[in-house]
Write a protein that holds these residues in place. Sequence first.
Motif, mmCIF file in Angstrom:
data_model
loop_
_atom_site.group_PDB
_atom_site.id
_atom_site.type_symbol
_atom_site.label_atom_id
_atom_site.label_comp_id
_atom_site.label_asym_id
_atom_site.label_seq_id
_atom_site.Cartn_x
_atom_site.Cartn_y
_atom_site.Cartn_z
ATOM 1 N N PHE A 1 -9.604 14.170 -2.058
ATOM 2 C CA PHE A 1 -9.412 14.171 -3.505
ATOM 3 C C PHE A 1 -8.301 13.224 -3.939
ATOM 4 O O PHE A 1 -8.430 12.471 -4.909
ATOM 5 C CB PHE A 1 -9.084 15.588 -4.002
ATOM 6 C CG PHE A 1 -8.834 15.660 -5.481
ATOM 7 C CD1 PHE A 1 -9.885 15.820 -6.367
ATOM 8 C CD2 PHE A 1 -7.549 15.533 -5.991
ATOM 9 C CE1 PHE A 1 -9.662 15.859 -7.741
ATOM 10 C CE2 PHE A 1 -7.305 15.565 -7.347
ATOM 11 C CZ PHE A 1 -8.372 15.732 -8.237
ATOM 12 N N VAL A 2 -7.174 13.237 -3.219
ATOM 13 C CA VAL A 2 -5.968 12.559 -3.704
ATOM 14 C C VAL A 2 -5.973 11.058 -3.463
ATOM 15 O O VAL A 2 -5.256 10.314 -4.145
ATOM 16 C CB VAL A 2 -4.713 13.208 -3.090
ATOM 17 C CG1 VAL A 2 -4.468 12.702 -1.661
ATOM 18 C CG2 VAL A 2 -3.487 12.976 -3.958
ATOM 19 N N ALA A 3 -6.748 10.570 -2.512
ATOM 20 C CA ALA A 3 -6.816 9.123 -2.290
ATOM 21 C C ALA A 3 -7.321 8.437 -3.560
ATOM 22 O O ALA A 3 -8.186 8.952 -4.267
ATOM 23 C CB ALA A 3 -7.737 8.810 -1.120
ATOM 24 N N ARG A 4 -6.775 7.283 -3.861
ATOM 25 C CA ARG A 4 -7.160 6.567 -5.082
ATOM 26 C C ARG A 4 -8.625 6.149 -5.016
ATOM 27 O O ARG A 4 -9.256 6.151 -3.947
ATOM 28 C CB ARG A 4 -6.283 5.330 -5.262
ATOM 29 C CG ARG A 4 -6.547 4.247 -4.235
ATOM 30 C CD ARG A 4 -6.060 2.890 -4.713
ATOM 31 N NE ARG A 4 -6.255 1.850 -3.711
ATOM 32 C CZ ARG A 4 -7.405 1.201 -3.517
ATOM 33 N NH1 ARG A 4 -8.464 1.499 -4.240
ATOM 34 N NH2 ARG A 4 -7.491 0.261 -2.589
ATOM 35 N N GLY B 1 4.373 5.394 -8.689
ATOM 36 C CA GLY B 1 3.646 4.628 -9.698
ATOM 37 C C GLY B 1 2.139 4.676 -9.625
ATOM 38 O O GLY B 1 1.454 4.299 -10.584
ATOM 39 N N ARG B 2 1.580 5.126 -8.505
ATOM 40 C CA ARG B 2 0.122 5.215 -8.408
ATOM 41 C C ARG B 2 -0.265 6.157 -7.272
ATOM 42 O O ARG B 2 0.563 6.573 -6.481
ATOM 43 C CB ARG B 2 -0.495 3.841 -8.189
ATOM 44 C CG ARG B 2 -0.182 3.173 -6.881
ATOM 45 C CD ARG B 2 -0.931 1.845 -6.763
ATOM 46 N NE ARG B 2 -0.818 1.278 -5.440
ATOM 47 C CZ ARG B 2 0.215 0.538 -5.016
ATOM 48 N NH1 ARG B 2 1.234 0.304 -5.824
ATOM 49 N NH2 ARG B 2 0.222 0.044 -3.787
ATOM 50 N N GLU B 3 -1.553 6.456 -7.221
ATOM 51 C CA GLU B 3 -2.076 7.355 -6.196
ATOM 52 C C GLU B 3 -2.116 6.649 -4.840
ATOM 53 O O GLU B 3 -2.051 5.423 -4.770
ATOM 54 C CB GLU B 3 -3.486 7.819 -6.598
ATOM 55 C CG GLU B 3 -3.486 8.614 -7.895
ATOM 56 C CD GLU B 3 -4.858 8.628 -8.543
ATOM 57 O OE1 GLU B 3 -5.565 7.600 -8.435
ATOM 58 O OE2 GLU B 3 -5.222 9.646 -9.159
ATOM 59 N N PRO B 4 -2.255 7.404 -3.745
ATOM 60 C CA PRO B 4 -2.236 6.790 -2.409
ATOM 61 C C PRO B 4 -3.424 5.865 -2.169
ATOM 62 O O PRO B 4 -4.565 6.194 -2.480
ATOM 63 C CB PRO B 4 -2.291 7.999 -1.458
ATOM 64 C CG PRO B 4 -1.858 9.160 -2.276
ATOM 65 C CD PRO B 4 -2.301 8.879 -3.677
ATOM 66 N N ASP B 5 -3.122 4.695 -1.615
ATOM 67 C CA ASP B 5 -4.184 3.804 -1.156
ATOM 68 C C ASP B 5 -4.787 4.320 0.144
ATOM 69 O O ASP B 5 -5.982 4.154 0.409
ATOM 70 C CB ASP B 5 -3.620 2.400 -0.919
ATOM 71 C CG ASP B 5 -3.021 1.798 -2.173
ATOM 72 O OD1 ASP B 5 -3.783 1.315 -3.012
ATOM 73 O OD2 ASP B 5 -1.777 1.828 -2.314
ATOM 74 N N ILE B 6 -3.935 4.935 0.972
ATOM 75 C CA ILE B 6 -4.341 5.436 2.284
ATOM 76 C C ILE B 6 -3.763 6.831 2.465
ATOM 77 O O ILE B 6 -2.606 7.079 2.107
ATOM 78 C CB ILE B 6 -3.826 4.522 3.415
ATOM 79 C CG1 ILE B 6 -4.409 3.109 3.285
ATOM 80 C CG2 ILE B 6 -4.146 5.101 4.799
ATOM 81 C CD1 ILE B 6 -3.727 2.079 4.188
ATOM 82 N N ASP C 1 0.833 -1.205 0.000
ATOM 83 C CA ASP C 1 0.000 0.000 0.000
ATOM 84 C C ASP C 1 0.866 1.253 0.000
ATOM 85 O O ASP C 1 1.870 1.346 0.710
ATOM 86 C CB ASP C 1 -0.913 0.040 1.227
ATOM 87 C CG ASP C 1 -2.183 -0.770 1.040
ATOM 88 O OD1 ASP C 1 -2.437 -1.227 -0.086
ATOM 89 O OD2 ASP C 1 -2.929 -0.942 2.030
ATOM 90 N N VAL C 2 0.431 2.228 -0.794
ATOM 91 C CA VAL C 2 1.045 3.556 -0.776
ATOM 92 C C VAL C 2 0.296 4.398 0.253
ATOM 93 O O VAL C 2 -0.931 4.532 0.178
ATOM 94 C CB VAL C 2 0.971 4.227 -2.164
ATOM 95 C CG1 VAL C 2 1.508 5.655 -2.099
ATOM 96 C CG2 VAL C 2 1.755 3.412 -3.188
ATOM 97 N N VAL C 3 1.026 4.937 1.218
ATOM 98 C CA VAL C 3 0.406 5.695 2.305
ATOM 99 C C VAL C 3 0.959 7.112 2.315
ATOM 100 O O VAL C 3 2.160 7.315 2.534
ATOM 101 C CB VAL C 3 0.653 5.027 3.676
ATOM 102 C CG1 VAL C 3 -0.058 5.812 4.780
ATOM 103 C CG2 VAL C 3 0.178 3.570 3.658
ATOM 104 N N GLY D 1 5.389 -2.814 7.782
ATOM 105 C CA GLY D 1 4.305 -3.635 7.252
ATOM 106 C C GLY D 1 4.365 -3.845 5.755
ATOM 107 O O GLY D 1 3.410 -4.360 5.165
ATOM 108 N N GLY D 2 5.461 -3.442 5.134
ATOM 109 C CA GLY D 2 5.617 -3.683 3.706
ATOM 110 C C GLY D 2 4.932 -2.669 2.823
ATOM 111 O O GLY D 2 4.751 -2.902 1.621
ATOM 112 N N GLY D 3 4.568 -1.508 3.383
ATOM 113 C CA GLY D 3 3.966 -0.450 2.584
ATOM 114 C C GLY D 3 4.997 0.545 2.089
ATOM 115 O O GLY D 3 6.200 0.413 2.344
ATOM 116 N N ILE D 4 4.522 1.553 1.370
ATOM 117 C CA ILE D 4 5.387 2.592 0.805
ATOM 118 C C ILE D 4 4.960 3.936 1.388
ATOM 119 O O ILE D 4 3.910 4.481 1.014
ATOM 120 C CB ILE D 4 5.272 2.633 -0.730
ATOM 121 C CG1 ILE D 4 5.595 1.254 -1.331
ATOM 122 C CG2 ILE D 4 6.194 3.709 -1.310
ATOM 123 C CD1 ILE D 4 5.202 1.111 -2.778
ATOM 124 N N PRO D 5 5.726 4.484 2.333
ATOM 125 C CA PRO D 5 5.352 5.789 2.900
ATOM 126 C C PRO D 5 5.730 6.932 1.975
ATOM 127 O O PRO D 5 6.815 6.934 1.380
ATOM 128 C CB PRO D 5 6.159 5.836 4.204
ATOM 129 C CG PRO D 5 7.375 5.000 3.923
ATOM 130 C CD PRO D 5 6.928 3.927 2.968
#
Length: 450
Positions: free
Chosen positions: A325-328, A305-310, A223-225, A245-249
């Motif tokens: 607005f910016v959350a995917r 590579g993509r918009e924030p998941d969280i 997840d992109v946070v 937790g394996g996410g991308i801050p």
Amino acid sequence: MSLLSEAVLSGASAAEIASAPLPEEYLALHLRAEDVTMFDDVTDKDVRKSLRLGHVPLPELAPDEVLVAVMASSVNYNTVWSAMFEPMPSFRYLKQVAKQGGWAERHNLPYHVIGSDCAGVIVRTGSGVRRWKVGDHAVVSPAYVDDQDPATHADGMLGSDQKAWGFETNFGALAEYTVVRATQLIPKPAHLTWEEAASNPLCAGTAYRMLVSDRGARMKQGDVVLIWGAAGGLGGYAIQFVRNGGGIPVAVVGSERKAEAVRALGCEVVINRHELGITDDLADDPKQVIQAGVSLGKLVKERVGREPDIVFEHIGRSTFGISVFVARRGGTVVTCGSSAGYQHTFDNRYLWMRLKKIVGSHIANLQEQWDANKLFELGHIVPTMSAVYPLAEAAQGCRLVQTNQQIGKIAVLCMAPHTGLGVTDPELRERIGEDRLNPLRGFTPGPGAN
């Protein structure tokens, strides 16, 4: 110094601590009811003017409580709110607590001892306390819950009488002693010093619930946070939980100095909000909010590579519309506060038509606090302490937080005479390493620097 304090500081046995007489009063940073109007019609509500350091009477223990000798505490934004008497004077909270009757009536006093983080030594236990004993080292959860409320047993944060200890209750932690319920106690990580351990519970527990708990955003690996205020107390722990937790801050900060700090925590993607033209009054112009959201979304997408998941929210008014607005599409905005203002506006089309979620989150229940603490015990998460102030100068530390000059957390030595004490597992500390344990040390000015 009282005989009890001497016993604690000398490393006396549990029996010796238990036999030392209780002092009649103790030193505490507190507010006075007579001062609640001092900031009326004042623009700069300088908390150094309302915070008082002096002796107050030691309260009697209820059966489900313990008395803790506070070795160290830390500054949170709720302390700033209290000292500004916003959003309302905390003495109203104390009156509400007192309405429960019985032991709760003790809280309604003309002074309010504040502070919601603590690491210390248990020096007395109430008659109903079973799992803790005198001499135990503990940190304290700020969640003050009613264990006789049915909702509490589903989730401690859902109980109708849940309070933030030291903010909505009396006898907080910026003092030599504090009174807490046994349901607030957590084992102190043995490899941490008092000041390091005291910097963690409120912000780390809050960030854990927001991101990791099934009651929060339910972050997954990959997840992109997007993390607003990433260099602050909450943000520093959010970065670590995401990485662990394996996410991308993706950190949003307000200066190059703060960018340097979040990189020290391992965050590789950093955005300076001033480059986007994000100001406190942006929320007043819906078009500018959308423009800022478009610019921010493009930056995040270019870099990861993509918009924030969280989106990790605690700023409030000036950022919330951008967050929605910016959350995917199908993403989540999780919020635990509003330091820039409670009244939020956002374009609801981007919420309902893109199936996004807004999750409210507050502190953490005791299980979540223990789970977060386990990650500290393992060395997977480390303190975000950046400076240490003595209790005598704690008001200045609060002022730094009020004016957003701090990075990470400011710790406060209460009964501990100096830094570096409290470590009972030096081998683990050595394995983890001093640099790893103190990535932000020195990023905030220390005592006498201002």
